[in-house]
Design a protein around this motif. Structure first.
Motif, PDB file in Angstrom:
ATOM      1  N   GLY A   1      12.103  22.870 -28.581  1.00 17.97           N
ATOM      2  CA  GLY A   1      12.190  24.140 -28.014  1.00 17.97           C
ATOM      3  C   GLY A   1      11.370  24.944 -28.912  1.00 17.97           C
ATOM      4  N   LEU A   2      10.765  24.450 -30.075  1.00 15.73           N
ATOM      5  CA  LEU A   2      10.035  25.412 -30.948  1.00 15.73           C
ATOM      6  C   LEU A   2       8.782  26.359 -30.273  1.00 15.73           C
ATOM      7  CD1 LEU A   2       9.576  23.094 -34.150  1.00 15.73           C
ATOM      8  CD2 LEU A   2      11.175  25.029 -33.559  1.00 15.73           C
TER       9      LEU A   2
ATOM     10  N   ALA B   1       4.024  35.027 -39.964  1.00 10.42           N
ATOM     11  CA  ALA B   1       4.945  34.774 -38.875  1.00 10.42           C
ATOM     12  C   ALA B   1       4.921  33.101 -38.440  1.00 10.42           C
ATOM     13  CB  ALA B   1       4.851  35.792 -37.879  1.00 10.42           C
ATOM     14  N   ALA B   2       6.344  32.561 -38.056  1.00 11.34           N
ATOM     15  CA  ALA B   2       6.097  31.241 -37.762  1.00 11.34           C
ATOM     16  C   ALA B   2       7.221  30.933 -36.942  1.00 11.34           C
ATOM     17  CB  ALA B   2       6.285  30.441 -39.119  1.00 11.34           C
ATOM     18  N   GLY B   3       7.105  29.788 -36.133  1.00 11.70           N
ATOM     19  CA  GLY B   3       8.156  29.428 -35.383  1.00 11.70           C
ATOM     20  C   GLY B   3       9.053  28.278 -35.901  1.00 11.70           C
TER      21      GLY B   3
ATOM     22  N   CYS C   1      10.599  34.616 -39.223  1.00 10.17           N
ATOM     23  CA  CYS C   1      10.758  33.595 -38.176  1.00 10.17           C
ATOM     24  C   CYS C   1      10.714  34.323 -36.904  1.00 10.17           C
ATOM     25  CB  CYS C   1      12.115  32.865 -38.479  1.00 10.17           C
ATOM     26  SG  CYS C   1      12.215  31.383 -37.607  1.00 10.17           S
ATOM     27  N   VAL C   2       9.721  33.966 -36.078  1.00  6.22           N
ATOM     28  CA  VAL C   2       9.752  34.474 -34.754  1.00  6.22           C
ATOM     29  C   VAL C   2      10.983  34.291 -33.907  1.00  6.22           C
ATOM     30  CG1 VAL C   2       7.121  34.553 -34.991  1.00  6.22           C
ATOM     31  CG2 VAL C   2       8.639  32.790 -33.524  1.00  6.22           C
ATOM     32  N   PRO C   3      11.219  35.187 -32.996  1.00  7.84           N
ATOM     33  CA  PRO C   3      12.296  34.763 -32.046  1.00  7.84           C
ATOM     34  C   PRO C   3      12.397  33.322 -31.359  1.00  7.84           C
ATOM     35  CG  PRO C   3      11.408  36.998 -31.545  1.00  7.84           C
ATOM     36  CD  PRO C   3      10.435  36.312 -32.702  1.00  7.84           C
ATOM     37  N   GLY C   4      13.489  32.819 -31.356  1.00 12.39           N
ATOM     38  CA  GLY C   4      13.450  31.519 -30.823  1.00 12.39           C
ATOM     39  C   GLY C   4      13.083  30.362 -31.950  1.00 12.39           C
TER      40      GLY C   4
END
Length: 623
Positions: free
Chosen positions: A447-448, A534-536, A562-565
């Motif tokens: 779920g990234l 910014a990164a997942g 780190c982005v949301p999720g």
């Protein structure tokens, strides 16, 4: 008030003569010093005595001479006492001692360059002593040479246009290894450098060693009267100059952990190798060897570390372990394209791109025994390591004719990756195990979040040379891109110091080997002052959080990127480092969990050098 008494020894014309240095210091009002060379042989060192008087002015003291009747040479100069200390020191005769002479002088004498006739006995005496009773360093040096020979380092070395094998000995100090190294190479010249007619050895140091350099040059001319071995030792600052071009370089005990000019020195040493030449650096300790590898890699060199079998079974942290580790440079560019026939001409070598060099020694394969004493870097503790799946190189790369169009950086990266695939070391195995745990056991890849185009953004802060590129990126391609979890992967890496060779090499290697849907960008960035991209998915390997300094701020900035999720994973050597990372995470309101890599299951908690042993996972189901 403080008194100091220092005893030392000095070798003079083949005989070890003690030098008694007496220093009396008073913080106020001024220091007083006496320097007294005493006439005696080494066995009489215990006969020297220093008897300080009271500290009342004028600081009286007594210096005793050795007993009469000692069969020992005398120094050319009389015993002397500095003029400043002359009123404060009284030469006195012990019971049965010889009277002492003194004469005042205003400055300590400067060692004079001696003639070859004077220095040859000094060298012959030392060689005789070492042959009769070799000390630890002598034995370790012989064992190291045998190890390197078994590893194939001394085979098929290049010779120059005049048929000489040229050998470089940077930062050689007194060059005490001369009586072992030169005969060793000459005995193996036929196999070490086929077609070679002799050796031309050049040693240097930033500080001249007038006594021993003259001694070893005289010893070489005496021992090899036929002229097949030439030795030249001279002062040279390798931070600013290179060695002459060499086919073999042996650099003993570089002080790389001291920082300063050493990276530049190592770089100039590497640049002085001719194509097909070998470079070896020997260190006391593992951390020095690892730092040497780090420096070499910044200049495009791939290395392997061998441990001298002389120290087999000795503690990892034993001190004074001369030549315990050897860093063998297996691949390095750029290299000097050709070697002139002129002997030891001072030059600024023209650096030209060179094709990748062959590995120094073939990696042992299944069913083939390794050379004795060589630490083979194969699967550890019976753990199997899966092959790294990569796209086939383009035709221009795969074909011999196309290699001319390939950049040096890309050629180096491809060759080095093949070496690592053939024999993954402990860090590579630990890293692959860590990645498998991220995917299967810790479910970090589930779920990234991706951007609007379906691209997964990956961040690798404080990545140094980003040597994990050929492990991480193929793994993500297989488990994210090929499974349909994302349409592309964009990876961003950074460190406070740029890596001018390896960063462009990996940026070129990625599209070549993994195709257009995987991209990589590496940039110098101070994460104490700015956020990474910014990164997942954030994979931060070995933050030095227990050293203090800016690391709490750096960790906080990494978490904010780190982005949301998304998921943010920190990998550490030790549990206390993982606990400190977790503490910082919680202090900024980010929940996290600490996991141990299955690669280290059952291993002692106190074991050192455990790459990527613990994971601190922030975000997602594992947190």
């Amino acid at each position: 008030d403080v008194d100091f008494c220092v005893l030392g020894t000095q070798e003079v014309v083949g005989v070890c003569c003690p030098l008694l240095v007496v220093t009396m210091m008073r913080v106020q009002p001024r220091p007083v010093a006496a320097q007294v060379p005493v006439r005696a042989g080494c066995p009489m060192l215990p006969a020297f005595a220093f008897s300080p008087g009271t500290m009342a002015a004028p600081h009286p003291c007594t210096v005793y001479a050795p007993p009469i009747g000692v069969a020992s040479p005398t120094l050319a100069a009389p015993t002397v006492v500095t003029a400043a200390a002359l009123p404060a020191c009284t030469p006195a005769a012990a019971s049965g001692s010889a009277p002492m002479q003194y004469s005042a002088f205003s400055a300590a004498p400067v060692p004079q360059q001696r003639s070859a006739a004077e220095m040859l006995p000094l060298a012959l005496a030392r060689v005789g002593r070492e042959a009769a009773v070799p000390d630890q360093r002598n034995q370790a040096h012989r064992s190291l040479l045998a190890l390197l020979e078994a590893h194939g380092v001394f085979r098929d070395l290049p010779v120059d246009g005049s048929g000489l094998l040229r050998v470089g000995s940077p930062f050689c100090h007194d060059f005490f290894e001369a009586p072992q190294l030169l005969p060793f190479l000459m005995e193996r010249l036929a196999t070490a450098a086929p077609g070679a007619s002799g050796l031309a050895v050049f040693g240097c140091d930033s500080r001249p060693q007038a006594q021993w350099w003259s001694a070893w040059e005289a010893w070489t001319r005496h021992t090899y009267a036929d002229g097949r071995v030439m030795l030249e030792l001279q002062q040279r600052d390798l931070e600013k100059e290179q060695l002459p071009q060499c086919g073999l370089i042996l650099g003993l005990h570089p002080e790389v952990t001291n920082g300063g000019p050493w990276p530049a020195i190592i770089g100039n040493v590497l640049r002085s190798r001719v194509v097909g030449g070998r470079a070896i650096f020997a260190t006391f300790y593992r951390l020095e060897a690892e730092e040497t590898v780090k420096v070499c890699s910044s200049f495009g060199a791939a290395c392997e570390i061998l441990e001298n079998p002389y120290y087999a079974g000795q503690p990892y942290n034993a001190v004074g372990t001369f030549l315990r580790f050897a860093v063998v440079v297996t691949l390095a560019v750029p290299a000097v394209a050709r070697m002139p026939a002129s002997a030891f001409a001072t030059q600024q070598a023209v650096i030209v791109p060179a094709a990748p060099l062959s590995v120094v020694a073939a990696v042992p394969t299944a069913g083939k025994a390794a050379s004795p004493g060589v630490a083979v870097t194969g699967p550890l503790l019976g753990r199997s390591v899966p092959a790294i799946s990569m796209a086939a190189p383009p035709a221009a790369v795969a074909s011999t004719g196309g290699q001319a169009a390939m950049s040096v950086a890309l050629a180096t990266a491809i060759t080095w990756v093949k070496q690592r695939e053939a024999a993954p070391d402990q860090r590579d195995q630990a890293y692959l195990s860590f990645l498998r745990a991220l995917s299967t056991e810790w479910r970090v890849l589930e779920g990234l979040p991706t951007d609007a185009s379906g691209t997964l953004h990956v961040s690798t802060p404080f990545c140094q040379q980003f040597f994990e590129a050929p492990l991480l990126l193929p793994f993500l391609k297989e488990h994210v891109l090929d499974t349909g979890r994302a349409k592309g992967i964009a990876t961003f890496g950074s460190d406070v110091k740029p890596e001018p060779f390896w960063w462009p090499a990996w940026e070129e290697w990625v599209p070549c080997m993994l195709g257009p849907h995987v991209v990589l960008h590496l940039k110098a960035q101070d994460l104490a002052r700015e956020l990474p991209a910014a990164a997942g998915l954030v994979l931060a390997v070995h933050p030095e959080v227990t050293t203090g300094g800016p690391w709490p701020v750096i960790i906080a900035n990494v978490l904010r990127s780190c982005v949301p999720g998304g998921r943010c994973v920190f990998a550490t050597f030790y549990a206390q480092e993982a606990e400190e990372v977790a503490r910082i995470c919680r202090s900024v309101g980010v929940p996290c969990s600490v996991r141990e890599s299955p690669f280290y299951a059952g291993r002692p908690a106190t074991e050192v050098g455990t790459f990527l042993r613990f994971a601190v996972i922030a975000g997602g189901p594992s947190a």
